[in-house]
Design a protein around this motif. Structure first.
Motif, PDB file in Angstrom:
ATOM      1  N   PRO A  84       0.821  -1.247   0.097  1.00 59.77           N
ATOM      2  CA  PRO A  84      -0.039   0.102  -0.019  1.00 59.77           C
ATOM      3  C   PRO A  84       0.855   1.201  -0.062  1.00 59.77           C
ATOM      4  O   PRO A  84       2.016   1.196   0.410  1.00 59.77           O
ATOM      5  CB  PRO A  84      -0.931  -0.435   1.399  1.00 59.77           C
ATOM      6  CG  PRO A  84       0.305  -0.864   2.308  1.00 59.77           C
ATOM      7  CD  PRO A  84       0.954  -1.864   1.409  1.00 59.77           C
ATOM      8  N   LEU A  85       0.236   2.371  -0.576  1.00 59.91           N
ATOM      9  CA  LEU A  85       1.134   3.595  -0.347  1.00 59.91           C
ATOM     10  C   LEU A  85       1.334   4.062   1.169  1.00 59.91           C
ATOM     11  O   LEU A  85       0.361   3.839   2.131  1.00 59.91           O
ATOM     12  CB  LEU A  85       0.082   4.664  -1.073  1.00 59.91           C
ATOM     13  CG  LEU A  85      -0.191   4.763  -2.429  1.00 59.91           C
ATOM     14  CD1 LEU A  85      -1.096   5.584  -2.939  1.00 59.91           C
ATOM     15  CD2 LEU A  85       1.172   4.988  -3.130  1.00 59.91           C
ATOM     16  N   ARG A  90      -0.336   9.790  -2.011  1.00 52.70           N
ATOM     17  CA  ARG A  90      -1.144  10.198  -2.945  1.00 52.70           C
ATOM     18  C   ARG A  90      -1.469  11.788  -3.064  1.00 52.70           C
ATOM     19  O   ARG A  90      -1.355  12.276  -4.117  1.00 52.70           O
ATOM     20  CB  ARG A  90      -2.725   9.416  -2.797  1.00 52.70           C
ATOM     21  CG  ARG A  90      -3.590   9.902  -3.815  1.00 52.70           C
ATOM     22  CD  ARG A  90      -4.793   8.986  -3.588  1.00 52.70           C
ATOM     23  NE  ARG A  90      -4.363   7.724  -3.710  1.00 52.70           N
ATOM     24  CZ  ARG A  90      -4.163   6.979  -5.077  1.00 52.70           C
ATOM     25  NH1 ARG A  90      -4.172   7.467  -6.089  1.00 52.70           N
ATOM     26  NH2 ARG A  90      -4.211   5.672  -4.721  1.00 52.70           N
ATOM     27  N   GLU A  91      -1.609  12.199  -1.825  1.00 53.17           N
ATOM     28  CA  GLU A  91      -2.090  13.578  -1.724  1.00 53.17           C
ATOM     29  C   GLU A  91      -0.772  14.658  -2.439  1.00 53.17           C
ATOM     30  O   GLU A  91      -0.855  15.417  -3.085  1.00 53.17           O
ATOM     31  CB  GLU A  91      -2.335  14.290  -0.266  1.00 53.17           C
ATOM     32  CG  GLU A  91      -3.598  13.557   0.139  1.00 53.17           C
ATOM     33  CD  GLU A  91      -3.400  12.197   0.677  1.00 53.17           C
ATOM     34  OE1 GLU A  91      -4.485  11.673   0.979  1.00 53.17           O
ATOM     35  OE2 GLU A  91      -2.254  11.690   0.573  1.00 53.17           O
ATOM     36  N   GLU A  94      -0.472  14.247  -6.163  1.00 54.88           N
ATOM     37  CA  GLU A  94      -1.558  14.859  -6.524  1.00 54.88           C
ATOM     38  C   GLU A  94      -1.360  16.526  -6.565  1.00 54.88           C
ATOM     39  O   GLU A  94      -1.655  17.245  -7.606  1.00 54.88           O
ATOM     40  CB  GLU A  94      -3.086  14.866  -5.951  1.00 54.88           C
ATOM     41  CG  GLU A  94      -3.643  13.488  -6.093  1.00 54.88           C
ATOM     42  CD  GLU A  94      -5.005  13.259  -5.155  1.00 54.88           C
ATOM     43  OE1 GLU A  94      -5.046  13.888  -4.089  1.00 54.88           O
ATOM     44  OE2 GLU A  94      -5.849  12.367  -5.443  1.00 54.88           O
ATOM     45  N   ARG A  95      -0.777  16.965  -5.830  1.00 55.56           N
ATOM     46  CA  ARG A  95      -0.453  18.334  -5.592  1.00 55.56           C
ATOM     47  C   ARG A  95       0.486  18.595  -6.603  1.00 55.56           C
ATOM     48  O   ARG A  95       0.578  19.581  -7.317  1.00 55.56           O
ATOM     49  CB  ARG A  95       0.164  18.700  -4.348  1.00 55.56           C
ATOM     50  CG  ARG A  95      -0.739  18.759  -3.155  1.00 55.56           C
ATOM     51  CD  ARG A  95      -0.174  19.455  -1.832  1.00 55.56           C
ATOM     52  NE  ARG A  95       0.942  19.032  -1.544  1.00 55.56           N
ATOM     53  CZ  ARG A  95       1.111  17.864  -0.462  1.00 55.56           C
ATOM     54  NH1 ARG A  95      -0.023  17.346  -0.058  1.00 55.56           N
ATOM     55  NH2 ARG A  95       2.152  17.572  -0.284  1.00 55.56           N
ATOM     56  N   LEU A  96       1.721  17.775  -6.856  1.00 56.28           N
ATOM     57  CA  LEU A  96       2.678  18.079  -7.833  1.00 56.28           C
ATOM     58  C   LEU A  96       2.309  17.721  -9.079  1.00 56.28           C
ATOM     59  O   LEU A  96       2.478  18.621 -10.030  1.00 56.28           O
ATOM     60  CB  LEU A  96       3.910  16.908  -7.708  1.00 56.28           C
ATOM     61  CG  LEU A  96       4.717  17.205  -6.264  1.00 56.28           C
ATOM     62  CD1 LEU A  96       5.679  15.888  -6.287  1.00 56.28           C
ATOM     63  CD2 LEU A  96       5.175  18.750  -6.251  1.00 56.28           C
ATOM     64  N   ASN A  97       1.262  16.953  -9.526  1.00 51.33           N
ATOM     65  CA  ASN A  97       0.734  16.527 -10.783  1.00 51.33           C
ATOM     66  C   ASN A  97      -0.174  17.764 -11.141  1.00 51.33           C
ATOM     67  O   ASN A  97      -0.236  17.969 -12.425  1.00 51.33           O
ATOM     68  CB  ASN A  97      -0.100  15.352 -10.776  1.00 51.33           C
ATOM     69  CG  ASN A  97      -0.404  14.929 -12.045  1.00 51.33           C
ATOM     70  OD1 ASN A  97       0.530  14.608 -12.882  1.00 51.33           O
ATOM     71  ND2 ASN A  97      -1.645  14.450 -12.196  1.00 51.33           N
ATOM     72  N   ALA A  98      -0.680  18.523 -10.334  1.00 54.41           N
ATOM     73  CA  ALA A  98      -1.603  19.700 -10.691  1.00 54.41           C
ATOM     74  C   ALA A  98      -0.736  20.979 -11.000  1.00 54.41           C
ATOM     75  O   ALA A  98      -1.289  21.792 -11.677  1.00 54.41           O
ATOM     76  CB  ALA A  98      -2.293  20.032  -9.498  1.00 54.41           C
ATOM     77  N   ALA A 206       3.958  15.842   3.828  1.00 47.53           N
ATOM     78  CA  ALA A 206       3.785  17.026   3.815  1.00 47.53           C
ATOM     79  C   ALA A 206       4.666  17.821   3.623  1.00 47.53           C
ATOM     80  O   ALA A 206       4.618  19.091   3.384  1.00 47.53           O
ATOM     81  CB  ALA A 206       3.213  17.304   5.102  1.00 47.53           C
ATOM     82  N   ASP A 207       6.222  17.422   3.927  1.00 46.06           N
ATOM     83  CA  ASP A 207       7.362  18.490   3.729  1.00 46.06           C
ATOM     84  C   ASP A 207       7.703  18.395   2.155  1.00 46.06           C
ATOM     85  O   ASP A 207       8.803  19.377   2.103  1.00 46.06           O
ATOM     86  CB  ASP A 207       8.539  17.742   4.616  1.00 46.06           C
ATOM     87  CG  ASP A 207       7.899  17.686   6.206  1.00 46.06           C
ATOM     88  OD1 ASP A 207       7.182  18.403   6.513  1.00 46.06           O
ATOM     89  OD2 ASP A 207       8.720  16.825   6.857  1.00 46.06           O
TER      90      ASP A 207
END
Length: 217
Positions: A84-85, A90-91, A94-98, A206-207
């Protein structure tokens, strides 16, 4: 534009226990003594053939081939969800991919079949623009995977970062002329990553954004 390349095992996916189980089964299937836990953890990231040779402390190609076969047989029997992650992965993706200025990639010791299985099981396929494995590159810590990733995206070492949990990841980054960022939750001690050249060690996903901004400053 910047390229952020992630390792998989011990960085994005929590796979240490499952890898250890598969190794134990492979060695047991051949009647071999179990390798030390420290060796099992310390060598994750190498291509499977080199990994098995290191654990068995042999260069006997026949024996290594049998161990690889036994490991892959155990992998094929393993049900989904065993890798599992990590929390926050994942978050972070998602932030970087955006971001319009960021492209994501993977450089892993997994073979392409295993990588695609891990990506599919965790619904990660759509995040990455380049996937680099030992199928078409030398094993870490050779810089080939990062060279291939940068060539695929058309980006320079100055605009590339490698995120990983292993000394091999940091050594690969150094050899490729890119910055290496270590993670504290993986299979190898953070102090070893620092000694291997990590410019920073993440305490959590988060960092990541702040550390990336600082590394590109």
């Amino acid at each position: 534009m910047r390229l952020v390349v992630f390792d998989m095992d011990g960085t994005l996916v929590d796979s240490g226990a499952e890898i250890a189980r598969r190794v134990a089964c492979a060695f047991a299937a051949l009647g071999l003594p179990q390798p030390p836990e420290q060796a099992v953890r310390a060598n994750v990231g190498l291509s499977l053939q080199i990994y098995m040779g290191a654990l068995a402390e042999t260069d006997d190609a026949t024996l290594i081939g049998e161990l690889v076969k036994a490991y892959r047989a155990e992998t094929a029997k393993s049900p989904p969800g065993q890798m599992p992650l990590f929390e926050g992965a994942r978050e972070a993706l998602e932030r970087l991919n955006a971001r319009a200025d960021t492209v994501l990639g993977v450089a892993t010791g997994k073979g392409m079949v295993g990588l695609k299985r891990a990506l599919a099981e965790n619904d990660l396929d759509h995040f990455f623009s380049t996937l680099q494995t030992p199928d078409h590159n030398p094993s870490k810590p050779h810089p080939g995977m990062l060279h291939s990733a940068m060539q695929a995206i058309g980006i320079s070492p100055a605009d590339t970062v490698m995120v990983g949990d292993a000394v091999f990841d940091m050594e690969m980054a150094q050899a490729a002329g890119v910055r290496g960022i270590g993670v504290s939750w993986g299979l190898q001690p953070p102090e070893d990553l620092s000694r291997a050249g990590a410019v920073a060690i993440l305490g959590s996903f988060a960092d990541l954004d702040a550390v990336l901004e600082a590394s590109y400053a």
